[in-house]
Design an enzyme around this catalytic site. Structure first.
Site, PDB file in Angstrom:
ATOM      1  N   ALA A   1       8.546  43.809   8.274  1.00  0.00           N
ATOM      2  CA  ALA A   1       8.621  44.623   9.486  1.00  0.00           C
ATOM      3  C   ALA A   1       9.869  44.256  10.266  1.00  0.00           C
ATOM      4  O   ALA A   1      10.189  43.074  10.413  1.00  0.00           O
ATOM      5  CB  ALA A   1       7.391  44.425  10.360  1.00  0.00           C
ATOM      6  N   ASP A   2      10.560  45.272  10.760  1.00  0.00           N
ATOM      7  CA  ASP A   2      11.683  45.039  11.647  1.00  0.00           C
ATOM      8  C   ASP A   2      11.269  45.107  13.113  1.00  0.00           C
ATOM      9  O   ASP A   2      11.899  44.491  13.967  1.00  0.00           O
ATOM     10  CB  ASP A   2      12.791  46.049  11.367  1.00  0.00           C
ATOM     11  N   ARG A   3      10.214  45.876  13.383  1.00  0.00           N
ATOM     12  CA  ARG A   3       9.695  45.932  14.748  1.00  0.00           C
ATOM     13  C   ARG A   3       8.264  46.454  14.714  1.00  0.00           C
ATOM     14  O   ARG A   3       7.962  47.399  14.004  1.00  0.00           O
ATOM     15  CB  ARG A   3      10.570  46.830  15.630  1.00  0.00           C
TER      16      ARG A   3
END
Length: 308
Positions: free
Chosen positions: A184-186
């Site tokens: 996940a990046d965000r």
């Protein structure tokens, strides 16, 4: 030798960190790290007073960065253990001993400080003797899977198979996959998650095949400043990543392992190349952090894990 004063050194560091921030606008933990490193050197400068020196600021920055490195590895290993334990328990409940997993993009030691998030879970499952096989996508258009994940899994001796992005759904139909595990990046407050482009369509495929969809993310990737994935900025990449492919020439034409680009689309074609997509929380089985696992039914309590 080019930085002669403490203030000049801080300005240089801040400018370099600001430039680094332009590389990945979707990844909130990058900005968390930038903010912490900026604060460290500014606080140190305040403590120094008139006795401040460029060398002291540099040493302070390096010490902070090395501490961040150690913490990141520890967090990744914790994510791996929490995720492997959670999936092993779910697999045992299904009366299975070992499981096959599918992962996307690269989330291993080459993407993190040295162990990995989603790939850390794969590593931990393998170490526990609970991994039957790891499948991973090529991850078009930049091929982080075929270029990086393939290298890591082969180097670790983990049984694994590379598949085309477009073959993932059929793989789930033909082969019993216990879970899809992604990074996940965000992560938004409601659990919506931004990750490498192609993640959302895997989540849709998972829904159709009754497979667990696991997001592996350090708590620094959770952004309580946004309510949902609709607020996550999605980076748009150069269209040449779609219209061209690159790699090392093989056979008689191979020269010094230099990468070569080859055009595969007609000149002038329009492109749309988002680097990330957003998976709605409803498609996610659980989010695994270094502090534990948050299941879908508890996504309204995501903020609690940051406080505990």
């Amino acid at each position: 030798g080019k930085l002669s004063t403490a203030d000049e050194t801080i300005e240089y560091i801040r400018a370099r960190l600001a430039y680094l921030g332009t590389s990945r606008p979707t990844a909130v933990n990058l900005f968390d790290a930038i903010g912490k490193l900026n604060s460290v050197v500014v606080d140190r400068r305040r403590q120094q007073g008139d006795a401040g020196s460029a060398e002291d600021i540099i040493n302070t920055y390096v010490d902070a960065a090395e501490g961040m490195l150690e913490l990141d590895i520890a967090d990744n290993r914790a994510i791996g253990e929490h995720g492997a334990k959670y999936l092993s328990q779910r697999n045992a409940a299904a009366d299975e001993d070992k499981m096959c997993v599918l992962t996307h993009c690269n989330t291993g030691s080459l993407a993190t400080a040295g162990y990995g998030t989603a790939l850390g879970i794969v590593r931990s499952l393998f170490a526990r003797g609970k991994l039957a096989h790891a499948y991973f996508t090529e991850t078009r258009p930049y091929n982080q899977g075929s270029r990086l994940t393939a290298f890591e899994l082969k180097a670790d001796g983990i049984p694994s198979t590379l598949v085309c992005d477009s073959a993932a759904s059929f793989l789930m139909n033909m082969q019993k996959i216990g879970a899809v595990v992604v990074g996940a990046d965000r992560v938004a407050t409601n659990g919506d998650t931004a990750n490498k482009i192609g993640t959302y369509q895997l989540a849709l495929a998972v829904r159709a095949h009754g497979v667990d969809f696991i997001v592996a993310a350090p708590t620094t990737s959770i952004d309580l400043g946004i309510a949902s994935g609709n607020e996550i900025p999605v980076e748009q990449r150069d269209g040449r990543e779609i219209t061209h492919v690159s790699g090392i020439l093989v056979g008689d034409d191979r020269v010094d392992n230099k990468r070569q680009a080859v055009q595969v689309a007609v000149d002038g074609i329009e492109t749309w190349n988002p680097s990330f997509d957003v998976t709605p929380a409803e498609y996610i089985t659980a989010i695994v952090t270094e502090r534990g696992v948050v299941e879908n039914k508890d996504f309204d309590k995501i903020k609690d894990i940051l406080q505990g």
